[in-house]
Design a protein around this motif. Structure first.
Motif, PDB file in Angstrom:
ATOM      1  N   SER B  36     -57.593 -12.653  -2.244  1.00 54.85           N
ATOM      2  CA  SER B  36     -56.696 -13.211  -3.256  1.00 54.85           C
ATOM      3  C   SER B  36     -55.876 -12.094  -3.893  1.00 54.85           C
ATOM      4  O   SER B  36     -56.243 -10.917  -3.806  1.00 54.85           O
ATOM      5  N   TYR B  38     -53.462 -10.999  -7.454  1.00 54.63           N
ATOM      6  CA  TYR B  38     -53.235 -11.274  -8.864  1.00 54.63           C
ATOM      7  C   TYR B  38     -52.066 -10.440  -9.374  1.00 54.63           C
ATOM      8  O   TYR B  38     -51.923  -9.270  -9.015  1.00 54.63           O
ATOM      9  N   GLN B  40     -50.301  -8.964 -12.845  1.00 56.64           N
ATOM     10  CA  GLN B  40     -50.643  -8.665 -14.228  1.00 56.64           C
ATOM     11  C   GLN B  40     -49.488  -7.957 -14.927  1.00 56.64           C
ATOM     12  O   GLN B  40     -49.126  -6.841 -14.562  1.00 56.64           O
ATOM     13  N   ALA B  45     -53.349 -11.111 -19.196  1.00 61.47           N
ATOM     14  CA  ALA B  45     -54.411 -11.347 -18.234  1.00 61.47           C
ATOM     15  C   ALA B  45     -53.819 -11.485 -16.828  1.00 61.47           C
ATOM     16  O   ALA B  45     -52.655 -11.887 -16.671  1.00 61.47           O
ATOM     17  N   PRO B  46     -54.592 -11.145 -15.817  1.00 60.37           N
ATOM     18  CA  PRO B  46     -54.124 -11.362 -14.442  1.00 60.37           C
ATOM     19  C   PRO B  46     -53.854 -12.835 -14.183  1.00 60.37           C
ATOM     20  O   PRO B  46     -54.468 -13.714 -14.786  1.00 60.37           O
ATOM     21  N   LEU B  48     -53.423 -15.602 -10.891  1.00 64.40           N
ATOM     22  CA  LEU B  48     -53.634 -15.830  -9.470  1.00 64.40           C
ATOM     23  C   LEU B  48     -52.319 -16.175  -8.789  1.00 64.40           C
ATOM     24  O   LEU B  48     -51.643 -17.119  -9.194  1.00 64.40           O
ATOM     25  N   TYR B  51     -54.405 -17.115  -2.739  1.00 62.53           N
ATOM     26  CA  TYR B  51     -55.825 -17.177  -2.475  1.00 62.53           C
ATOM     27  C   TYR B  51     -56.073 -17.526  -1.006  1.00 62.53           C
ATOM     28  O   TYR B  51     -55.164 -18.019  -0.330  1.00 62.53           O
ATOM     29  N   TYR B  89     -52.930  -6.799  -7.991  1.00 62.71           N
ATOM     30  CA  TYR B  89     -54.266  -6.444  -7.519  1.00 62.71           C
ATOM     31  C   TYR B  89     -54.699  -7.410  -6.428  1.00 62.71           C
ATOM     32  O   TYR B  89     -54.528  -8.624  -6.565  1.00 62.71           O
ATOM     33  N   TYR B 100     -67.801  -9.443  -5.082  1.00 66.88           N
ATOM     34  CA  TYR B 100     -66.360  -9.290  -5.212  1.00 66.88           C
ATOM     35  C   TYR B 100     -65.968  -7.826  -5.340  1.00 66.88           C
ATOM     36  O   TYR B 100     -66.626  -7.071  -6.054  1.00 66.88           O
ATOM     37  N   PHE B 102     -62.277  -5.522  -6.054  1.00 62.52           N
ATOM     38  CA  PHE B 102     -60.848  -5.536  -6.344  1.00 62.52           C
ATOM     39  C   PHE B 102     -60.167  -4.327  -5.723  1.00 62.52           C
ATOM     40  O   PHE B 102     -60.806  -3.320  -5.422  1.00 62.52           O
ATOM     41  N   THR B 104     -57.205  -1.212  -5.908  1.00 66.51           N
ATOM     42  CA  THR B 104     -56.891  -0.168  -6.895  1.00 66.51           C
ATOM     43  C   THR B 104     -55.644  -0.486  -7.710  1.00 66.51           C
ATOM     44  O   THR B 104     -55.401   0.131  -8.733  1.00 66.51           O
TER      45      THR B 104
END
Lengths: 119, 111
Positions: B36, B38, B40, B45-46, B48, B51, B89, B100, B102, B104
């Motif tokens: 997925s 994201y 930001q 907040a991130p 979506l 996905y 991200y 999970y 993430f 970098t």
């Protein structure tokens, strides 16, 4: 529209326990098929998944934090909580709560709350 | 579990396309179709954007697309707009021990 809101102490002393709560509105935390996660982001850095609690009450934690993390749910209040023990300055971060699909994505996020670890 | 590798920055002029890579291993990106992406914006907040490698949630413009080849996933933003300037991200399921991971993060600048 589902909404999540974090609350809790913004300043925690080293070696103490960080405690945060995520209030969920616009939907039930008991709805099947969803996970309820905590994710954090140190200032200026990337995201780190902390753990989640499933609608059944099962919990899953990041192995690197597992020994210090507890996530619990209060269905009567439609909220879930995070406790992180023995904190250090490295735990200073913006903490987000989020809804997700297990093993998959995070689709609703709270606005985040900054927690600073300092004496 | 190491973070997925993304380039620190990417840029493009309005209307152009930019592609961001996300490199992992066979234990995460390469092993599951649960990648997925994201977006930001600063202080937010991130959100979506993609996905299951290439699916877009309702409300996300079709200018955003995702793909995967082997251990590397990619996000392409076509027809860049000023509001696309943000950090991006990637994330991947990493199995029942690590769950999970993430990326970098990549800062996208619209020139």
């Amino acid at each position: 529209q589902l909404q999540l809101q974090e609350s809790g102490s913004g300043l925690v002393k080293p070696s103490q326990t960080l405690s945060l709560t995520c209030a969920v509105s616009g939907g039930s935390i008991s709805s099947g098929g969803y996970s309820w996660s905590w994710i954090r982001q140190p200032p200026g850095k990337g995201l780190e998944w902390i753990g989640y609690i499933y609608h059944s009450g099962s919990t899953y934690y990041n192995p690197s934090l597992k020994s210090r993390v507890t996530i619990s749910v209060d269905r009567s209040k439609n909220q879930f909580s995070l406790k992180l023990s023995s904190v250090t300055a490295a735990d200073t971060a913006v903490y987000y709560c989020a809804r997700g699909r297990p093993r998959n994505y995070f689709d609703y996020w709270g606005q985040g709350t900054l927690v600073t670890v300092s004496s | 579990q190491s973070a997925l590798t993304q380039p620190p920055s990417a840029s493009g002029s309005p209307g152009q396309s930019v592609t961001i890579s996300c490199t992992g291993t066979s234990s995460d990106v390469g092993g599951y179709n649960y990648v997925s992406w994201y977006q930001q914006h600063p202080g937010k907040a991130p959100k979506l954007m993609i996905y299951e490698v290439s699916k877009r949630p309702s409300g996300v413009p079709d200018r955003f697309s995702g793909s995967k080849s082997g251990n590397t996933a990619s996000l392409t933003v076509s027809g860049l707009q000023a509001e696309d300037e943000a950090d991006y991200y990637c994330s991947s399921y990493a199995g029942s021990n690590n769950f999970y991971v993430f990326g970098t993060g990549t800062k996208v600048t619209v020139l």
